[in-house]
Scaffold this motif. Structure first.
Motif, PDB file in Angstrom:
ATOM      1  N   GLY A   8       2.750  -6.651   9.082  1.00  0.00           N
ATOM      2  CA  GLY A   8       3.037  -5.227   9.134  1.00  0.00           C
ATOM      3  C   GLY A   8       3.986  -4.878  10.263  1.00  0.00           C
ATOM      4  N   GLY A   9       4.478  -3.652  10.212  1.00  0.00           N
ATOM      5  CA  GLY A   9       5.393  -3.198  11.258  1.00  0.00           C
ATOM      6  C   GLY A   9       6.082  -1.921  10.865  1.00  0.00           C
ATOM      7  N   LEU A  10       7.104  -1.588  11.648  1.00  0.00           N
ATOM      8  CA  LEU A  10       7.894  -0.383  11.398  1.00  0.00           C
ATOM      9  C   LEU A  10       9.154  -0.766  10.635  1.00  0.00           C
ATOM     10  CD1 LEU A  10       8.564   2.626  11.920  1.00  0.00           C
ATOM     11  CD2 LEU A  10       9.605   1.886  14.091  1.00  0.00           C
ATOM     12  N   TRP A 110     -12.948  -9.021   2.638  1.00  0.00           N
ATOM     13  CA  TRP A 110     -11.835  -8.164   3.060  1.00  0.00           C
ATOM     14  C   TRP A 110     -11.248  -8.643   4.383  1.00  0.00           C
ATOM     15  CZ3 TRP A 110      -9.968  -4.005   0.274  1.00  0.00           C
ATOM     16  CH2 TRP A 110     -10.705  -3.654  -0.856  1.00  0.00           C
ATOM     17  N   GLY A 111      -9.938  -8.506   4.498  1.00  0.00           N
ATOM     18  CA  GLY A 111      -9.269  -8.779   5.755  1.00  0.00           C
ATOM     19  C   GLY A 111      -9.315  -7.553   6.661  1.00  0.00           C
ATOM     20  N   GLN A 112      -8.736  -7.686   7.841  1.00  0.00           N
ATOM     21  CA  GLN A 112      -8.843  -6.631   8.846  1.00  0.00           C
ATOM     22  C   GLN A 112      -7.776  -5.562   8.717  1.00  0.00           C
ATOM     23  OE1 GLN A 112      -7.073  -9.218   9.238  1.00  0.00           O
ATOM     24  NE2 GLN A 112      -5.376  -8.767  10.618  1.00  0.00           N
ATOM     25  N   GLY A 113      -6.759  -5.791   7.921  1.00  0.00           N
ATOM     26  CA  GLY A 113      -5.718  -4.789   7.727  1.00  0.00           C
ATOM     27  C   GLY A 113      -4.533  -4.979   8.640  1.00  0.00           C
ATOM     28  N   THR A 114      -3.372  -4.606   8.125  1.00  0.00           N
ATOM     29  CA  THR A 114      -2.149  -4.632   8.917  1.00  0.00           C
ATOM     30  C   THR A 114      -1.379  -3.347   8.625  1.00  0.00           C
ATOM     31  OG1 THR A 114      -0.177  -5.945   9.455  1.00  0.00           O
ATOM     32  CG2 THR A 114      -0.862  -5.941   7.152  1.00  0.00           C
ATOM     33  N   LEU A 115      -0.872  -2.716   9.678  1.00  0.00           N
ATOM     34  CA  LEU A 115      -0.266  -1.401   9.549  1.00  0.00           C
ATOM     35  C   LEU A 115       1.203  -1.503   9.159  1.00  0.00           C
ATOM     36  CD1 LEU A 115      -0.338   1.703   9.923  1.00  0.00           C
ATOM     37  CD2 LEU A 115       0.190   1.300  12.347  1.00  0.00           C
ATOM     38  N   VAL A 116       1.571  -0.764   8.129  1.00  0.00           N
ATOM     39  CA  VAL A 116       2.958  -0.641   7.704  1.00  0.00           C
ATOM     40  C   VAL A 116       3.372   0.815   7.890  1.00  0.00           C
ATOM     41  CG1 VAL A 116       4.562  -0.761   5.768  1.00  0.00           C
ATOM     42  CG2 VAL A 116       2.811  -2.535   6.057  1.00  0.00           C
ATOM     43  N   THR A 117       4.439   1.013   8.638  1.00  0.00           N
ATOM     44  CA  THR A 117       4.957   2.357   8.876  1.00  0.00           C
ATOM     45  C   THR A 117       6.389   2.411   8.381  1.00  0.00           C
ATOM     46  OG1 THR A 117       3.561   2.597  10.844  1.00  0.00           O
ATOM     47  CG2 THR A 117       5.389   4.144  10.585  1.00  0.00           C
ATOM     48  N   VAL A 118       6.643   3.327   7.455  1.00  0.00           N
ATOM     49  CA  VAL A 118       7.981   3.499   6.913  1.00  0.00           C
ATOM     50  C   VAL A 118       8.530   4.821   7.444  1.00  0.00           C
ATOM     51  CG1 VAL A 118       9.414   3.560   4.852  1.00  0.00           C
ATOM     52  CG2 VAL A 118       7.267   2.250   4.857  1.00  0.00           C
ATOM     53  N   SER A 119       9.503   4.712   8.313  1.00  0.00           N
ATOM     54  CA  SER A 119      10.025   5.906   8.970  1.00  0.00           C
ATOM     55  C   SER A 119      11.401   5.623   9.535  1.00  0.00           C
ATOM     56  CB  SER A 119       9.082   6.337  10.093  1.00  0.00           C
ATOM     57  OG  SER A 119       9.621   7.422  10.824  1.00  0.00           O
TER      58      SER A 119
END
Length: 120
Positions: A8-10, A110-119
């Motif tokens: 994940g990421g920006l 379930w996994g711990q999640g990864t943040l995706v930011t679209v901006s």
């Protein structure tokens, strides 16, 4: 079974990102793998699913044609290639696993999640 999501990421609108999820299991091919996401203030929603072998895949309408789920059973890893990203794709993305072909989000692991930011 432990699932570790990453990638994940920006990213800017229209960009691409690839998520990975690695499973600590002996036989990865025994598991159906799914990707879900949860945006701020919203319920978790289904994104994509891969069958045990990866031959059969299924997508939410909102990502069809833009996202691709794939897996490498030799590496115990499932991927989510995301293209033409939109701000509404912003969410925490989770991978999930189950030995059965489940309906909805009734996955066992379930996994711990990864943040995706679209901006921009």
């Amino acid at each position: 079974v432990q699932l570790q999501a990453s990638g994940g990421g920006l990213v800017q609108p229209g960009g691409s990102l690839r998520l990975s999820c690695t499973a600590s299991v002996r036989t990865f091919s025994w598991y159906v793998m799914g990707w879900f996401r949860q945006a701020p203030g919203k319920e978790r929603e289904f994104v994509a699913r891969s069958s045990w072998s990866g031959v059969s895949t299924y997508y939410a309408d909102s990502v069809k044609g833009r996202f691709t789920i794939s897996r490498d059973n030799a590496k115990n890893t499932v991927y989510l290639q995301m293209s033409r990203l939109k701000p509404e794709d912003t969410a925490v993305y989770y991978c999930a696993a189950d030995q059965e072909l489940v309906v909805g989000d009734e996955y066992t692991y379930w996994g711990q999640g990864t943040l995706v930011t679209v901006s921009s």
